[in-house]
Scaffold this motif. Structure first.
Motif, mmCIF file in Angstrom:
data_model
loop_
_atom_site.group_PDB
_atom_site.id
_atom_site.type_symbol
_atom_site.label_atom_id
_atom_site.label_comp_id
_atom_site.label_asym_id
_atom_site.label_seq_id
_atom_site.Cartn_x
_atom_site.Cartn_y
_atom_site.Cartn_z
ATOM 1 N N LYS A 37 0.852 -1.186 0.000
ATOM 2 C CA LYS A 37 0.000 0.000 0.000
ATOM 3 C C LYS A 37 0.888 1.236 0.000
ATOM 4 C CE LYS A 37 -3.607 0.365 2.691
ATOM 5 N NZ LYS A 37 -4.488 0.343 3.875
ATOM 6 N N GLY A 38 0.309 2.340 -0.360
ATOM 7 C CA GLY A 38 1.010 3.609 -0.235
ATOM 8 C C GLY A 38 1.782 3.984 -1.476
ATOM 9 N N GLY A 39 2.474 5.112 -1.347
ATOM 10 C CA GLY A 39 3.133 5.712 -2.503
ATOM 11 C C GLY A 39 4.629 5.800 -2.383
ATOM 12 N N GLY A 40 5.146 6.971 -2.577
ATOM 13 C CA GLY A 40 6.582 7.160 -2.687
ATOM 14 C C GLY A 40 7.216 7.787 -1.476
ATOM 15 N N CYS A 41 8.472 8.176 -1.660
ATOM 16 C CA CYS A 41 9.307 8.572 -0.524
ATOM 17 C C CYS A 41 9.213 10.036 -0.139
ATOM 18 C CB CYS A 41 10.752 8.242 -0.834
ATOM 19 S SG CYS A 41 11.350 9.134 -2.267
ATOM 20 N N ASP A 62 1.546 16.206 -4.308
ATOM 21 C CA ASP A 62 0.086 16.335 -4.293
ATOM 22 C C ASP A 62 -0.562 15.909 -5.606
ATOM 23 O OD1 ASP A 62 0.196 17.239 -1.706
ATOM 24 O OD2 ASP A 62 0.145 19.362 -2.258
ATOM 25 N N ALA A 63 0.102 16.135 -6.724
ATOM 26 C CA ALA A 63 -0.476 15.792 -8.031
ATOM 27 C C ALA A 63 -0.800 14.304 -8.136
ATOM 28 C CB ALA A 63 0.475 16.200 -9.155
ATOM 29 N N PHE A 64 0.022 13.447 -7.527
ATOM 30 C CA PHE A 64 -0.219 12.006 -7.601
ATOM 31 C C PHE A 64 -1.483 11.595 -6.855
ATOM 32 C CE2 PHE A 64 4.340 12.171 -8.471
ATOM 33 C CZ PHE A 64 4.381 11.402 -9.627
ATOM 34 N N TYR A 65 -1.784 12.288 -5.777
ATOM 35 C CA TYR A 65 -2.969 11.944 -4.988
ATOM 36 C C TYR A 65 -4.261 12.383 -5.671
ATOM 37 C CZ TYR A 65 0.323 10.788 -1.317
ATOM 38 O OH TYR A 65 1.339 10.220 -0.599
ATOM 39 N N LYS A 66 -4.154 13.186 -6.700
ATOM 40 C CA LYS A 66 -5.341 13.626 -7.444
ATOM 41 C C LYS A 66 -5.659 12.687 -8.600
ATOM 42 C CE LYS A 66 -4.586 18.351 -6.076
ATOM 43 N NZ LYS A 66 -4.059 19.645 -6.404
ATOM 44 N N GLU A 67 -4.766 11.731 -8.878
ATOM 45 C CA GLU A 67 -4.964 10.762 -9.958
ATOM 46 C C GLU A 67 -5.966 9.694 -9.545
ATOM 47 O OE1 GLU A 67 -3.520 10.768 -13.060
ATOM 48 O OE2 GLU A 67 -2.642 12.703 -12.515
ATOM 49 N N GLY A 68 -6.670 9.133 -10.507
ATOM 50 C CA GLY A 68 -7.562 7.999 -10.251
ATOM 51 C C GLY A 68 -8.848 8.404 -9.573
ATOM 52 N N ASN A 69 -9.567 7.385 -9.122
ATOM 53 C CA ASN A 69 -10.844 7.614 -8.456
ATOM 54 C C ASN A 69 -10.625 8.295 -7.109
ATOM 55 O OD1 ASN A 69 -12.204 6.325 -10.526
ATOM 56 N ND2 ASN A 69 -12.096 4.327 -9.530
ATOM 57 N N GLN A 70 -11.471 9.253 -6.810
ATOM 58 C CA GLN A 70 -11.356 9.980 -5.556
ATOM 59 C C GLN A 70 -12.580 9.753 -4.686
ATOM 60 O OE1 GLN A 70 -8.613 11.804 -4.522
ATOM 61 N NE2 GLN A 70 -7.728 10.834 -6.300
ATOM 62 N N ASP A 71 -12.340 9.607 -3.413
ATOM 63 C CA ASP A 71 -13.399 9.520 -2.422
ATOM 64 C C ASP A 71 -13.496 10.907 -1.776
ATOM 65 O OD1 ASP A 71 -15.264 8.536 -0.673
ATOM 66 O OD2 ASP A 71 -14.028 6.900 0.068
ATOM 67 N N ILE A 72 -14.387 11.070 -0.852
ATOM 68 C CA ILE A 72 -14.474 12.340 -0.124
ATOM 69 C C ILE A 72 -13.181 12.580 0.639
ATOM 70 C CG2 ILE A 72 -15.680 13.550 1.738
ATOM 71 C CD1 ILE A 72 -18.228 12.018 0.851
#
Length: 160
Positions: A37-41, A62-72
């Motif tokens: 799980k999770g992302g990068g460093c 921050d740009a990576f967290y805006k990719e894909g399906n988003q929840d609230i």
């Protein structure tokens, strides 16, 4: 049973790797992960990260967290912030998520069976830095907002 056959196939493969390494007088390091799980460093676009001043932000840009399906709520970002801790145990010990997997997928905390990609990559790097070698260990994530320091990594490996 398929699970038993698969486990035996992995064990056979590991035995072959260990045998070949021994014939070359090389060490083998087996690092086992749970559910990755999770992302990068870190946010390498942040000024604090690039200049080494202040406190670098852990997790992806921050740009990576805006990719894909988003929840609230952005569970991926919260997980990267909350689950920076690491636990190492000798052998194949990280349990799978089982029936709680559906809840762990959207948990901001480290859940049973979780391994942060950051923790796994760091564990492999630190294992290669150790003089001893011959490790066979599992990596699990724990709740912490700060990853282990170099000293703490040394202590984790000293217990294996």
């Amino acid at each position: 049973h398929a699970t038993v056959r698969l486990k035996k196939a992995y064990q056979s493969f590991e035995a072959k790797i260990k045998s070949k390494a021994a014939s070359l007088t090389a060490d083998v390091v087996i690092a086992r992960a749970g559910t990755l799980k999770g992302g990068g460093c870190g946010d390498v676009t942040s000024e604090e990260f690039s200049t080494g001043t202040g406190t670098a932000k852990f997790g992806l840009a921050d740009a990576f967290y805006k990719e894909g399906n988003q929840d609230i709520v952005n569970w991926r970002m919260l997980y990267d912030i909350q689950a920076c801790g690491v636990s190492l145990e000798k052998g194949d010990t990280v349990a799978g998520p089982g029936f709680t997997g559906v809840f762990a997928a959207t948990s901001e905390s480290a859940s049973a069976g979780d391994t942060s990609r950051i923790a796994m990559a760091a564990a492999m790097v630190y294992a290669l830095r150790e003089e001893k070698g011959g490790y066979d260990f599992s990596v699990a994530s724990t709740d912490s907002r700060v990853p282990p320091s170099e000293l703490e990594w040394g202590l984790l490996f000293s217990k294996l």
